[in-house]
Scaffold this motif. Structure first.
Motif, PDB file in Angstrom:
ATOM      1  N   THR A 198      45.737  35.069  44.211  1.00  0.00           N
ATOM      2  CA  THR A 198      44.327  35.137  44.578  1.00  0.00           C
ATOM      3  C   THR A 198      43.863  33.858  45.255  1.00  0.00           C
ATOM      4  N   GLY A 199      44.065  32.730  44.589  1.00  0.00           N
ATOM      5  CA  GLY A 199      43.605  31.466  45.138  1.00  0.00           C
ATOM      6  C   GLY A 199      42.107  31.493  45.371  1.00  0.00           C
ATOM      7  N   ASN A 200      41.667  31.022  46.538  1.00  0.00           N
ATOM      8  CA  ASN A 200      40.230  30.993  46.795  1.00  0.00           C
ATOM      9  C   ASN A 200      39.744  32.189  47.624  1.00  0.00           C
ATOM     10  N   VAL A 201      40.556  33.267  47.654  1.00  0.00           N
ATOM     11  CA  VAL A 201      40.066  34.527  48.217  1.00  0.00           C
ATOM     12  C   VAL A 201      38.957  35.034  47.292  1.00  0.00           C
ATOM     13  N   ASP A 202      37.837  35.445  47.881  1.00  0.00           N
ATOM     14  CA  ASP A 202      36.639  35.739  47.079  1.00  0.00           C
ATOM     15  C   ASP A 202      36.602  37.216  46.669  1.00  0.00           C
ATOM     16  N   VAL A 203      37.431  37.565  45.697  1.00  0.00           N
ATOM     17  CA  VAL A 203      37.553  38.960  45.262  1.00  0.00           C
ATOM     18  C   VAL A 203      36.604  39.253  44.097  1.00  0.00           C
ATOM     19  N   GLU A 204      36.405  40.534  43.847  1.00  0.00           N
ATOM     20  CA  GLU A 204      35.491  41.000  42.806  1.00  0.00           C
ATOM     21  C   GLU A 204      36.186  41.092  41.450  1.00  0.00           C
ATOM     22  N   LEU A 205      35.374  41.201  40.405  1.00  0.00           N
ATOM     23  CA  LEU A 205      35.878  41.566  39.086  1.00  0.00           C
ATOM     24  C   LEU A 205      36.217  43.055  39.047  1.00  0.00           C
ATOM     25  N   THR A 206      37.174  43.418  38.203  1.00  0.00           N
ATOM     26  CA  THR A 206      37.407  44.826  37.886  1.00  0.00           C
ATOM     27  C   THR A 206      36.459  45.238  36.765  1.00  0.00           C
ATOM     28  N   VAL A 207      36.453  46.529  36.441  1.00  0.00           N
ATOM     29  CA  VAL A 207      35.671  47.009  35.294  1.00  0.00           C
ATOM     30  C   VAL A 207      36.148  46.313  34.020  1.00  0.00           C
ATOM     31  N   LEU A 208      37.467  46.173  33.874  1.00  0.00           N
ATOM     32  CA  LEU A 208      38.007  45.457  32.714  1.00  0.00           C
ATOM     33  C   LEU A 208      37.554  44.005  32.715  1.00  0.00           C
ATOM     34  N   GLY A 209      37.513  43.390  33.905  1.00  0.00           N
ATOM     35  CA  GLY A 209      37.060  42.001  33.993  1.00  0.00           C
ATOM     36  C   GLY A 209      35.629  41.842  33.526  1.00  0.00           C
ATOM     37  N   GLU A 210      34.778  42.793  33.850  1.00  0.00           N
ATOM     38  CA  GLU A 210      33.391  42.754  33.372  1.00  0.00           C
ATOM     39  C   GLU A 210      33.338  42.899  31.855  1.00  0.00           C
ATOM     40  N   LYS A 211      34.187  43.757  31.313  1.00  0.00           N
ATOM     41  CA  LYS A 211      34.241  43.920  29.850  1.00  0.00           C
ATOM     42  C   LYS A 211      34.747  42.649  29.174  1.00  0.00           C
ATOM     43  N   GLU A 212      35.739  41.992  29.792  1.00  0.00           N
ATOM     44  CA  GLU A 212      36.261  40.733  29.242  1.00  0.00           C
ATOM     45  C   GLU A 212      35.163  39.677  29.203  1.00  0.00           C
ATOM     46  N   ASN A 242      29.617  24.781  41.991  1.00  0.00           N
ATOM     47  CA  ASN A 242      30.196  23.741  42.841  1.00  0.00           C
ATOM     48  C   ASN A 242      31.648  24.069  43.179  1.00  0.00           C
ATOM     49  N   ALA A 243      32.034  23.801  44.420  1.00  0.00           N
ATOM     50  CA  ALA A 243      33.387  24.101  44.888  1.00  0.00           C
ATOM     51  C   ALA A 243      34.455  23.261  44.198  1.00  0.00           C
ATOM     52  N   ALA A 244      34.061  22.168  43.546  1.00  0.00           N
ATOM     53  CA  ALA A 244      35.032  21.366  42.793  1.00  0.00           C
ATOM     54  C   ALA A 244      35.673  22.179  41.675  1.00  0.00           C
ATOM     55  N   LEU A 245      35.007  23.250  41.249  1.00  0.00           N
ATOM     56  CA  LEU A 245      35.520  24.100  40.173  1.00  0.00           C
ATOM     57  C   LEU A 245      36.224  25.350  40.702  1.00  0.00           C
ATOM     58  N   ASP A 246      36.338  25.478  42.038  1.00  0.00           N
ATOM     59  CA  ASP A 246      37.005  26.643  42.619  1.00  0.00           C
ATOM     60  C   ASP A 246      38.483  26.695  42.221  1.00  0.00           C
ATOM     61  N   GLU A 247      39.050  27.897  42.323  1.00  0.00           N
ATOM     62  CA  GLU A 247      40.484  28.057  42.110  1.00  0.00           C
ATOM     63  C   GLU A 247      41.248  27.280  43.178  1.00  0.00           C
ATOM     64  N   ARG A 248      42.472  26.872  42.857  1.00  0.00           N
ATOM     65  CA  ARG A 248      43.307  26.205  43.856  1.00  0.00           C
ATOM     66  C   ARG A 248      43.599  27.167  45.004  1.00  0.00           C
ATOM     67  N   MET A 249      43.772  26.614  46.178  1.00  0.00           N
ATOM     68  CA  MET A 249      44.066  27.418  47.356  1.00  0.00           C
ATOM     69  C   MET A 249      45.579  27.607  47.452  1.00  0.00           C
ATOM     70  N   TYR A 250      46.004  28.869  47.449  1.00  0.00           N
ATOM     71  CA  TYR A 250      47.438  29.172  47.426  1.00  0.00           C
ATOM     72  C   TYR A 250      48.063  29.263  48.811  1.00  0.00           C
ATOM     73  N   GLY A 251      47.306  28.946  49.855  1.00  0.00           N
ATOM     74  CA  GLY A 251      47.877  28.865  51.190  1.00  0.00           C
ATOM     75  C   GLY A 251      48.460  30.181  51.671  1.00  0.00           C
ATOM     76  N   ASP A 252      49.712  30.110  52.164  1.00  0.00           N
ATOM     77  CA  ASP A 252      50.358  31.281  52.746  1.00  0.00           C
ATOM     78  C   ASP A 252      50.620  32.385  51.726  1.00  0.00           C
ATOM     79  N   LEU A 253      50.543  32.059  50.443  1.00  0.00           N
ATOM     80  CA  LEU A 253      50.820  33.053  49.407  1.00  0.00           C
ATOM     81  C   LEU A 253      49.610  33.930  49.092  1.00  0.00           C
ATOM     82  N   GLN A 254      48.423  33.511  49.495  1.00  0.00           N
ATOM     83  CA  GLN A 254      47.216  34.233  49.108  1.00  0.00           C
ATOM     84  C   GLN A 254      47.264  35.681  49.610  1.00  0.00           C
ATOM     85  N   GLY A 255      46.991  36.605  48.675  1.00  0.00           N
ATOM     86  CA  GLY A 255      46.998  38.025  48.991  1.00  0.00           C
ATOM     87  C   GLY A 255      48.350  38.687  48.830  1.00  0.00           C
TER      88      GLY A 255
END
Length: 201
Positions: free
Chosen positions: A21-35, A80-93
Motif C-alpha cells: 500500500t505505502g502512501n497510496v490513498d486507499v479506503e478502509l474495508t467494511v472489516l476495517g471500519e469494524k476494527e 500531518n504527513a510526518a505520520l504517513d505510511e512509508r512510501m514503497y516506491g515501485d512496489l506500491q500496488g
C-alpha cells in the motif's frame, strides 16, 4: 501521568488484496471500519486531549470512527504527513505474493522489515523514522510532559518507528515487530516521560 495510545488503522482495500500500500490513498474495508469501532471500544475509559493522524484517508477514517465510538469528537485533531505510511516506491500496488515469486521471499522480507534497506525508489523504515520522530519530539512530547493524553492513529511503519523510539528497540529487533490493525497499544508515562506501563489493550 500521561497516556499515549497508538492505533494502526483498520484493514484497507489493499490489505485485503495483499498489495503493497505505502502512501497510496486507499479506503478502509467494511472489516476495517469494524476494527476501528472495536478499537474505540477498548479505549472508552480514557479521556484524550489531542488526536493525531496522517494525511491518508484510511487513518483519518479510522480516527473518525474511533472518536465517535468514545464520544470525544470535539477534541483537537491534527493531521500531518510526518505520520504517513512509508512510501514503497515501485512496489506500491503490487501483490505481495507475486512480488515474492518474482524477487524471492528473502528479498521481499528485507524490503518490508529491514531498517535501512529501501525498496526500489521507496522509503526505508529509517527514512520513516527520520521524519516521524522529530515531529513527535517537537509536537507531541511537550503535550505529554504537560500531562495531556494523546491518541495517534496512523500506519504500520510510522508506528513501528515510534515504537523503536519509545521502547528503545534496535534496528535488528524492529524487523520482528508487526503491528496489528485496530489494536490499541497503550503507554503510560511519569512526569519525566519514563514509561511506566506499555501493553496492547
Amino acid at each position: 501521568m500521561a497516556i499515549l495510545t497508538l492505533i494502526r488503522h483498520g484493514q484497507s482495500t489493499y490489505n485485503l488484496e495483499n498489495r503493497f500500500t505505502g502512501n497510496v490513498d486507499v479506503e478502509l474495508t467494511v472489516l476495517g471500519e469494524k476494527e476501528a469501532l472495536l478499537s474505540g471500544e477498548k479505549i472508552k475509559a480514557i479521556h484524550y486531549d489531542f488526536a493525531y493522524t496522517s494525511t491518508l484517508k484510511r487513518a483519518k477514517k479510522s480516527l473518525t470512527i474511533i472518536l465517535a465510538a468514545i464520544h470525544q469528537t470535539n477534541i483537537p485533531i491534527i493531521s500531518n504527513a510526518a505520520l504517513d505510511e512509508r512510501m514503497y516506491g515501485d512496489l506500491q500496488g503490487l501483490n505481495k505474493a507475486e512480488t515474492a515469486a518474482k524477487y524471492g521471499e528473502a528479498q521481499v522480507l528485507i524490503w518490508r522489515r529491514s531498517f535501512a534497506v529501501r525498496p526500489p525508489n521507496g522509503e526505508s523504515l529509517e527514512d520513516t523514522f527520520n521524519r516521524t520522530i522529530p515531529y513527535y519530539q517537537t509536537e507531541i512530547e511537550p503535550k505529554l510532559k504537560n500531562g495531556d493524553n494523546i491518541l495517534i492513529v496512523a500506519h504500520g511503519n510510522s508506528l513501528r518507528a515510534l515504537m523503536m523510539y519509545l521502547e528503545k528497540i534496535d534496528s535488528e529487533e524492529i524487523s520482528k515487530v508487526n503491528i496489528p490493525t485496530g489494536l490499541p497499544r497503550n503507554y503510560t508515562f511519569d512526569k519525566q516521560l519514563n514509561i511506566k506501563t506499555v501493553e496492547y489493550l
